[in-house]
Design a protein around this motif. Sequence first.
Motif, PDB file in Angstrom:
ATOM      1  N   PRO A   1      -8.261  93.864 -35.084  1.00 47.81           N
ATOM      2  CA  PRO A   1      -8.837  95.149 -34.661  1.00 47.81           C
ATOM      3  C   PRO A   1      -9.082  95.219 -33.157  1.00 47.81           C
ATOM      4  O   PRO A   1      -8.979  96.298 -32.564  1.00 47.81           O
ATOM      5  CB  PRO A   1     -10.155  95.209 -35.448  1.00 47.81           C
ATOM      6  CG  PRO A   1      -9.902  94.383 -36.667  1.00 47.81           C
ATOM      7  CD  PRO A   1      -9.021  93.267 -36.212  1.00 47.81           C
ATOM      8  N   GLU A   2      -9.403  94.086 -32.535  1.00 47.64           N
ATOM      9  CA  GLU A   2      -9.665  94.077 -31.095  1.00 47.64           C
ATOM     10  C   GLU A   2      -8.412  94.360 -30.276  1.00 47.64           C
ATOM     11  O   GLU A   2      -8.486  94.723 -29.097  1.00 47.64           O
ATOM     12  CB  GLU A   2     -10.245  92.722 -30.673  1.00 47.64           C
ATOM     13  CG  GLU A   2     -11.641  92.430 -31.198  1.00 47.64           C
ATOM     14  CD  GLU A   2     -11.662  92.056 -32.659  1.00 47.64           C
ATOM     15  OE1 GLU A   2     -10.585  91.674 -33.180  1.00 47.64           O
ATOM     16  OE2 GLU A   2     -12.719  92.157 -33.300  1.00 47.64           O
ATOM     17  N   GLU A   3      -7.232  94.192 -30.895  1.00 51.41           N
ATOM     18  CA  GLU A   3      -5.971  94.399 -30.181  1.00 51.41           C
ATOM     19  C   GLU A   3      -5.373  95.777 -30.434  1.00 51.41           C
ATOM     20  O   GLU A   3      -4.282  96.072 -29.961  1.00 51.41           O
ATOM     21  CB  GLU A   3      -4.961  93.333 -30.611  1.00 51.41           C
ATOM     22  CG  GLU A   3      -5.370  91.920 -30.250  1.00 51.41           C
ATOM     23  CD  GLU A   3      -4.451  90.880 -30.858  1.00 51.41           C
ATOM     24  OE1 GLU A   3      -4.057  89.939 -30.130  1.00 51.41           O
ATOM     25  OE2 GLU A   3      -4.110  90.993 -32.050  1.00 51.41           O
ATOM     26  N   VAL A   4      -6.078  96.610 -31.182  1.00 53.28           N
ATOM     27  CA  VAL A   4      -5.578  97.957 -31.482  1.00 53.28           C
ATOM     28  C   VAL A   4      -6.168  98.933 -30.466  1.00 53.28           C
ATOM     29  O   VAL A   4      -7.368  99.202 -30.463  1.00 53.28           O
ATOM     30  CB  VAL A   4      -5.959  98.390 -32.910  1.00 53.28           C
ATOM     31  CG1 VAL A   4      -5.508  99.825 -33.169  1.00 53.28           C
ATOM     32  CG2 VAL A   4      -5.347  97.447 -33.929  1.00 53.28           C
ATOM     33  N   PHE A   5      -5.319  99.448 -29.591  1.00 53.88           N
ATOM     34  CA  PHE A   5      -5.752 100.390 -28.560  1.00 53.88           C
ATOM     35  C   PHE A   5      -5.307 101.821 -28.854  1.00 53.88           C
ATOM     36  O   PHE A   5      -5.800 102.761 -28.239  1.00 53.88           O
ATOM     37  CB  PHE A   5      -5.191  99.973 -27.191  1.00 53.88           C
ATOM     38  CG  PHE A   5      -5.517  98.555 -26.808  1.00 53.88           C
ATOM     39  CD1 PHE A   5      -6.822  98.104 -26.819  1.00 53.88           C
ATOM     40  CD2 PHE A   5      -4.508  97.670 -26.451  1.00 53.88           C
ATOM     41  CE1 PHE A   5      -7.120  96.799 -26.465  1.00 53.88           C
ATOM     42  CE2 PHE A   5      -4.798  96.361 -26.103  1.00 53.88           C
ATOM     43  CZ  PHE A   5      -6.114  95.922 -26.111  1.00 53.88           C
ATOM     44  N   ILE A   6      -4.362 101.974 -29.781  1.00 50.07           N
ATOM     45  CA  ILE A   6      -3.805 103.303 -30.040  1.00 50.07           C
ATOM     46  C   ILE A   6      -3.372 103.398 -31.498  1.00 50.07           C
ATOM     47  O   ILE A   6      -2.937 102.412 -32.095  1.00 50.07           O
ATOM     48  CB  ILE A   6      -2.609 103.575 -29.091  1.00 50.07           C
ATOM     49  CG1 ILE A   6      -2.199 105.040 -29.147  1.00 50.07           C
ATOM     50  CG2 ILE A   6      -1.458 102.646 -29.368  1.00 50.07           C
ATOM     51  CD1 ILE A   6      -1.292 105.454 -27.990  1.00 50.07           C
ATOM     52  N   LEU A   7      -3.521 104.569 -32.085  1.00 49.90           N
ATOM     53  CA  LEU A   7      -3.101 104.830 -33.465  1.00 49.90           C
ATOM     54  C   LEU A   7      -2.171 106.042 -33.486  1.00 49.90           C
ATOM     55  O   LEU A   7      -2.329 106.962 -32.681  1.00 49.90           O
ATOM     56  CB  LEU A   7      -4.316 105.120 -34.362  1.00 49.90           C
ATOM     57  CG  LEU A   7      -5.267 103.979 -34.696  1.00 49.90           C
ATOM     58  CD1 LEU A   7      -6.439 104.503 -35.523  1.00 49.90           C
ATOM     59  CD2 LEU A   7      -4.559 102.864 -35.454  1.00 49.90           C
ATOM     60  N   PRO A   8      -1.210 106.069 -34.414  1.00 47.95           N
ATOM     61  CA  PRO A   8      -0.344 107.249 -34.534  1.00 47.95           C
ATOM     62  C   PRO A   8      -1.090 108.400 -35.194  1.00 47.95           C
ATOM     63  O   PRO A   8      -1.929 108.187 -36.082  1.00 47.95           O
ATOM     64  CB  PRO A   8       0.807 106.755 -35.409  1.00 47.95           C
ATOM     65  CG  PRO A   8       0.222 105.653 -36.222  1.00 47.95           C
ATOM     66  CD  PRO A   8      -0.814 105.002 -35.343  1.00 47.95           C
ATOM     67  N   ALA A   9      -0.792 109.613 -34.785  1.00 48.19           N
ATOM     68  CA  ALA A   9      -1.472 110.786 -35.322  1.00 48.19           C
ATOM     69  C   ALA A   9      -0.513 111.964 -35.363  1.00 48.19           C
ATOM     70  O   ALA A   9       0.537 111.962 -34.710  1.00 48.19           O
ATOM     71  CB  ALA A   9      -2.695 111.126 -34.472  1.00 48.19           C
ATOM     72  N   VAL A  10      -0.883 112.966 -36.128  1.00 47.03           N
ATOM     73  CA  VAL A  10      -0.132 114.219 -36.192  1.00 47.03           C
ATOM     74  C   VAL A  10      -1.093 115.354 -35.876  1.00 47.03           C
ATOM     75  O   VAL A  10      -2.196 115.427 -36.424  1.00 47.03           O
ATOM     76  CB  VAL A  10       0.492 114.436 -37.580  1.00 47.03           C
ATOM     77  CG1 VAL A  10       1.038 115.847 -37.710  1.00 47.03           C
ATOM     78  CG2 VAL A  10       1.613 113.436 -37.813  1.00 47.03           C
ATOM     79  N   GLU A  11      -0.676 116.211 -34.978  1.00 48.86           N
ATOM     80  CA  GLU A  11      -1.491 117.345 -34.551  1.00 48.86           C
ATOM     81  C   GLU A  11      -0.882 118.626 -35.123  1.00 48.86           C
ATOM     82  O   GLU A  11       0.327 118.846 -35.022  1.00 48.86           O
ATOM     83  CB  GLU A  11      -1.511 117.392 -33.030  1.00 48.86           C
ATOM     84  CG  GLU A  11      -2.570 118.295 -32.440  1.00 48.86           C
ATOM     85  CD  GLU A  11      -2.609 118.183 -30.927  1.00 48.86           C
ATOM     86  OE1 GLU A  11      -3.707 118.093 -30.361  1.00 48.86           O
ATOM     87  OE2 GLU A  11      -1.534 118.171 -30.298  1.00 48.86           O
ATOM     88  N   ASN A  12      -1.710 119.458 -35.719  1.00 48.36           N
ATOM     89  CA  ASN A  12      -1.214 120.664 -36.370  1.00 48.36           C
ATOM     90  C   ASN A  12      -2.107 121.846 -36.021  1.00 48.36           C
ATOM     91  O   ASN A  12      -3.341 121.731 -36.048  1.00 48.36           O
ATOM     92  CB  ASN A  12      -1.201 120.456 -37.884  1.00 48.36           C
ATOM     93  CG  ASN A  12      -0.563 121.618 -38.611  1.00 48.36           C
ATOM     94  OD1 ASN A  12       0.619 121.897 -38.446  1.00 48.36           O
ATOM     95  ND2 ASN A  12      -1.343 122.309 -39.404  1.00 48.36           N
ATOM     96  N   TYR A  13      -1.504 122.963 -35.683  1.00 50.09           N
ATOM     97  CA  TYR A  13      -2.255 124.182 -35.395  1.00 50.09           C
ATOM     98  C   TYR A  13      -2.165 125.126 -36.594  1.00 50.09           C
ATOM     99  O   TYR A  13      -1.114 125.250 -37.216  1.00 50.09           O
ATOM    100  CB  TYR A  13      -1.703 124.878 -34.151  1.00 50.09           C
ATOM    101  CG  TYR A  13      -2.060 124.185 -32.860  1.00 50.09           C
ATOM    102  CD1 TYR A  13      -3.184 124.564 -32.130  1.00 50.09           C
ATOM    103  CD2 TYR A  13      -1.291 123.137 -32.380  1.00 50.09           C
ATOM    104  CE1 TYR A  13      -3.515 123.927 -30.947  1.00 50.09           C
ATOM    105  CE2 TYR A  13      -1.614 122.486 -31.203  1.00 50.09           C
ATOM    106  CZ  TYR A  13      -2.725 122.884 -30.486  1.00 50.09           C
ATOM    107  OH  TYR A  13      -3.057 122.241 -29.323  1.00 50.09           O
ATOM    108  N   GLY A  14      -3.251 125.789 -36.898  1.00 51.33           N
ATOM    109  CA  GLY A  14      -3.252 126.726 -38.007  1.00 51.33           C
ATOM    110  C   GLY A  14      -4.335 127.764 -37.851  1.00 51.33           C
ATOM    111  O   GLY A  14      -4.868 127.989 -36.762  1.00 51.33           O
ATOM    112  N   GLU A  15      -4.691 128.387 -38.960  1.00 49.52           N
ATOM    113  CA  GLU A  15      -5.726 129.414 -39.011  1.00 49.52           C
ATOM    114  C   GLU A  15      -6.571 129.156 -40.238  1.00 49.52           C
ATOM    115  O   GLU A  15      -6.186 128.372 -41.115  1.00 49.52           O
ATOM    116  CB  GLU A  15      -5.082 130.798 -39.098  1.00 49.52           C
ATOM    117  CG  GLU A  15      -4.173 130.938 -40.310  1.00 49.52           C
ATOM    118  CD  GLU A  15      -3.443 132.260 -40.357  1.00 49.52           C
ATOM    119  OE1 GLU A  15      -3.775 133.143 -39.556  1.00 49.52           O
ATOM    120  OE2 GLU A  15      -2.562 132.407 -41.209  1.00 49.52           O
TER     121      GLU A  15
END
Length: 738
Positions: A534-548
């Motif tokens: 865990p100490e070596e994890v600086f970034i995680l993948p993500a998905v960004e979504n726009y909606g209403e």
Amino acid sequence: MEIQQQHQYNQAISRYKLLSANAGVGSVITTGTGNYVLISDIGQWPFIKASNSVINDMMTDGVTTPENWYEKAKKDIMNTVGVACVDDERFIEFLKVEKDLAHLLCLAAIPQLSLNENFNSLNKKDNPIIKKLETKGINKEAKDFAIPATHFPKWFRNEKGILKQYGEWKEDWKKAKMEMRFFAPPRDANDRFPYKMKVKQENSIIEVDACKILTQTNLIFICENGHLSDIPWPKFLRWRTESKRSRSNEKGEALFMDKDCCDNPTLKWTESKNRSEGYASIYIECTHCGMGNGKDITTPKINLEGINNLEPLCPGHKPWEIPLDDNSGIPFEAGCCDKSGQRSTMQVALVTGNNVYFANTFGSIYIPNTLLKGIPPEIDRLLKICEQKYNALTDPDKTKEDWAERRINAELLQEYNAKVEDQVVAIQQLRTVFIEGVNVARYQKDNDLHEVYRKEEYDVFSQNEMYLEDGLTFADMPLNDTLKTYFKKIQKIEELKVTSVQLDFNRVTPSERVIGPGGKVVTSNCKNIFSNTPEEVFILPAVENYGEGIFFEFNAETLEEWNTSHAEDLYKRIASLMPTGGSFNGNALRGRIQRDGAKVLLIHTFSHLIMRELEFSCGYPTASLKERLYISPEMSGVLIYTADGSEGSMGGLIWQVQPERMTKLIVKAMERALDCSSDPLCWEDEGQGLFNLNLSACFSCALVSETACEERNLALDRRMLVDGEFGYLFSMIQRAAL
């Protein structure tokens, strides 16, 4: 997704699906060629690996200060790796505590790649990321942004029934001096078609041998703690032979510790055409030692009948963590145990089985810092300037109090053209937030982090009449007298940004929030999507979504009156759903029903009925919608919004947020709930669905798509809303009928 150097395996998969409930790290995906591949952990994703390295270098360069890490990391990753970072600092702070990732700094948006359908290869020519990097002198290949995967299961057989692992078939191909680019999907180098295959090579056409494709096995072992194992067929052959002879050890607990059938297993897989389909018609033998050939009493014929009864002790295998360029063995966790502390056992499953993979994802609604801090956007802008100026000081004795007194004044406001109505108030606000900070320790392990996180969002919608900024735009809808009776607020959310990440995953049963010792709510044991510490994890993948979306806040006074006046009926109604006994360590949903009572079923069922009605009123199928429940002693609301990968802000939802339209929408939804094609059985049912956690609710009346519901279609009862005796909205239906 890509099996590296074997471009025939390139498989198109939506980035939204990659972080959905049935895909992601550790999942087995069926490719277009009919083979199965296992998605590798994020430590092997090229763009995550590169981004992690960029952040590590920046954090150890001795130049960049911690206060500037976040902004510099986003800039450096975009300029060198080509990946954009999702801007949601609130979400990052939450994940740091939820997943114990003390050094998490950024969320990387999964890039979109396209495939050339003719050659099933990754397109580089028109990729905007690669084009942009080339202008900066940085050369990237399309595979640098692909998601790697490995074969699983590893066992393949040819048309003659010879059964070997993938690595052995690959060695045969190399020995035959065949080009590796023609090996995928795995082929038998010794079984060739009588014709040649024409392929393009540079500017000419060449002919190569056409070899027959191998068939992959489809049986695996899974463990309730998320582990995954291939079936060791040589060991299975020995175990089955010995168990047939001795009529003992039927569960095969020590299967993984047993010996192979011999020192040089040469397995043959035969499917009988004379028997009915099923495992009893599949035979396995070793042509080297003769085990399983049925020639005498010491080597009886062995088939796969009863293989589902196998329950070997789990060796803790984690094949999704195998490095693509390393054959040193399968990573494992020793001593895999169940909840009681006993060694866990595995069970047989089909690769395509529904119980093989359950992803645990979490979505965050973007809330600007100005709303969280309770300060105007202009003050937030000045606050960042002040922090930069203060951090640039080299004086070791500097204090925020002294600096704020000297520098945060009218001159600073004038220098940066601050647009504030009252200078005195603005200066005081700026000094207070600069010195004291806000919400420093709002996420603590002792709290139910999910509920704390939701409460922030609920407060933003509940306490603000309107807001207009990029990423979040909402406004209250005027309520008519009918709606005021039941709702405190209904909001039109014209723009909404939702960021989703995969927290972890499990197998056999879905991960769930459970109430542990001392009433603390925790997530059941799952496997991480990363293999490094865990100490070596600086970034995680993500998905960004726009909606209403549409936000409903229920009228607290009406809810209390409803709860009080029908207390006896409501308690009898939900008594079977609550845990028995004084203390409870188990499913958090039952615990929530015990704490919040009928309100849980009321708000959750209302959400489902509205989503189903939106299918008729604006054309959104429930699979394109999602709910976000806000239920606790301090919260009584729900947000319905467009889901990941859907059409986004097409205006269908927010068009309904007009007083007359909304009244009609709710009334029609409740009227439909009065009748179900399964009535009277559904109406009178005292427990249906998983764990009997639903009352009057079935697929014909109240259930929605699994992807739309937060609680797996549980804790539903339409009678809470429309029952003639105690229904919360029954009087609204009567009023509309007059």
